[in-house]
Write an enzyme that holds these catalytic residues in place. Sequence first.
Site, mmCIF file in Angstrom:
data_model
loop_
_atom_site.group_PDB
_atom_site.id
_atom_site.type_symbol
_atom_site.label_atom_id
_atom_site.label_comp_id
_atom_site.label_asym_id
_atom_site.label_seq_id
_atom_site.Cartn_x
_atom_site.Cartn_y
_atom_site.Cartn_z
ATOM 1 N N SER A 63 0.404 -1.134 -0.132
ATOM 2 C CA SER A 63 0.051 0.220 -0.100
ATOM 3 C C SER A 63 1.046 1.086 0.107
ATOM 4 C CB SER A 63 -1.199 -0.522 1.178
ATOM 5 O OG SER A 63 -2.004 0.549 0.943
ATOM 6 N N ASP A 81 -9.861 -5.583 -3.116
ATOM 7 C CA ASP A 81 -9.547 -4.506 -2.142
ATOM 8 C C ASP A 81 -10.658 -2.910 -2.593
ATOM 9 O OD1 ASP A 81 -7.423 -2.503 -1.493
ATOM 10 O OD2 ASP A 81 -6.105 -3.291 -2.157
ATOM 11 N N HIS A 88 -7.761 -5.879 1.102
ATOM 12 C CA HIS A 88 -6.528 -5.534 1.119
ATOM 13 C C HIS A 88 -5.486 -5.390 2.267
ATOM 14 C CE1 HIS A 88 -3.707 -1.600 0.071
ATOM 15 N NE2 HIS A 88 -4.044 -1.325 1.637
#
Lengths: 274, 274
Positions: free
Chosen positions: B143, B220, B253
């Site tokens: 991320s 996600d 995620h």
Amino acid sequence: MEILKEHRCFGGNVNFWQHDSTTIKTKMKFSTFTPPGEVKGALIWLSGLTCTDENFITKASAQKYLAEKQLMVICPDTSPRGLDLPNEHESYDFGSGASFYLNATTPGYSDHYRMYDYVAFEIYEILNTKFAARNRISIAGHSMGGHGALTIGLKEKDRFKSISAISPIVNPSQIPWGQKAFKGYLGDDQNMWKAHDACELVKSGITHMNPIMIDQGLKDDFLNRQLFPENFQGVCRMAGQELNLRMLEGYDHSYYFISSFIQDHIEFHSEFLK
Amino acid sequence: MEILKEHRCFGGNVNFWQHDSTTIKTKMKFSTFTPPGEVKGALIWLSGLTCTDENFITKASAQKYLAEKQLMVICPDTSPRGLDLPNEHESYDFGSGASFYLNATTPGYSDHYRMYDYVAFEIYEILNTKFAARNRISIAGHSMGGHGALTIGLKEKDRFKSISAISPIVNPSQIPWGQKAFKGYLGDDQNMWKAHDACELVKSGITHMNPIMIDQGLKDDFLNRQLFPENFQGVCRMAGQELNLRMLEGYDHSYYFISSFIQDHIEFHSEFLK
């Protein structure tokens, strides 16, 4: 049964659940990992003091091996939650997060702290009815959860195909953690404690038809204060209970130890869940 | 450099460290896993928003594969700590836990939020001087940390052998997280943002000599609001940058996604760290 969270993991699913437990008489949480494809068997994992339903599923690195063997795991919480019993939230080693997986008999606790029945019967039936485990169920745990796995697995040997434990409490009636808990949950009569002590159970002739597997780290701070696996080794030898005890150099009481050897435990159980 | 905690894991060691950073001008924490035997190479792992030095080492299940390849990992914290700059602790996506791995130029932040230099030079040198990495160092992240790995790895390609990312922010100047952070750390002039945007870097001709590996889950929640990996795919294609982008069905995620594919990333980096 309500799904709180769901995450894809190793082709299967990690789920966090909440349900109204008929045994505990309050809402209870548990987590599961279900592998891709058919569930060929289930492992109940019992966690240690201060843990919740989250520790094993986030930190044990077990999903890969469970997926490979097409096994699921279910991780119950370590106690009822949301109650306010006397002394329930005062210390880390009694009350919430510290059920010791027995059926309490003391006032207040006897109404809700029935984790033995919850694991051995209610969770067991959830595995059969909601997850198609078809009685192919084994039990394992860490520390206080290792105590739970040994005592429940031995006493319910017709229900559990195999037992393993990592850094387990094996002789709770002789150590500070167990004495405090048993006094609070079972009262002062130490004769009542024996039915919840793995060493006492084996000594009394209660054994399991399959070998028991135990891993213990030699750098575990609790080894010589709370754990004493050699006590269990001694009674197993006398009772003819096959025991595979490994004493592992350098490892401590943490999930870094559990993750290092969880593959061996899953492969052990998979042999008996076929 | 002070060891805060040490745990044996897969025959190696997990350590948590604290040191006085000359770059950040405050105490900084990081974690490491060192494999048993000789360290054949090192991976710098950069974590995402809200993470610390603990997330990867407790939840990614990477130690087994690192031990097999004799690689170490070092996980810096995601920002300076213990300061009290304007707006530093108001939100999860700016300030503490949200450094974006750049050298800030705005007042106050420019004194401490120099995470680019911290990672690319100070952590890099720690790997060489304290852990014998001998410049065999690669970089990866998740991320916001994927953004850090891509931007630092591309701009310092002589220092980093390979780059990979999981669910990375690839085009921060075009998405809400990045715009907020860049405004706060770099000011309003959007021309200054381009040097910290992986898509802009590749567009400007900055590429890496080795393929870049990216994994992205299709479930996600941030995919179509903050991530847009296809933007990076587009500029890589035009610039001739080899990219191995996998779009993975059902994954979100979380670290459940990271743990499912971290083995592939470690094996990818190990090829370039030989």
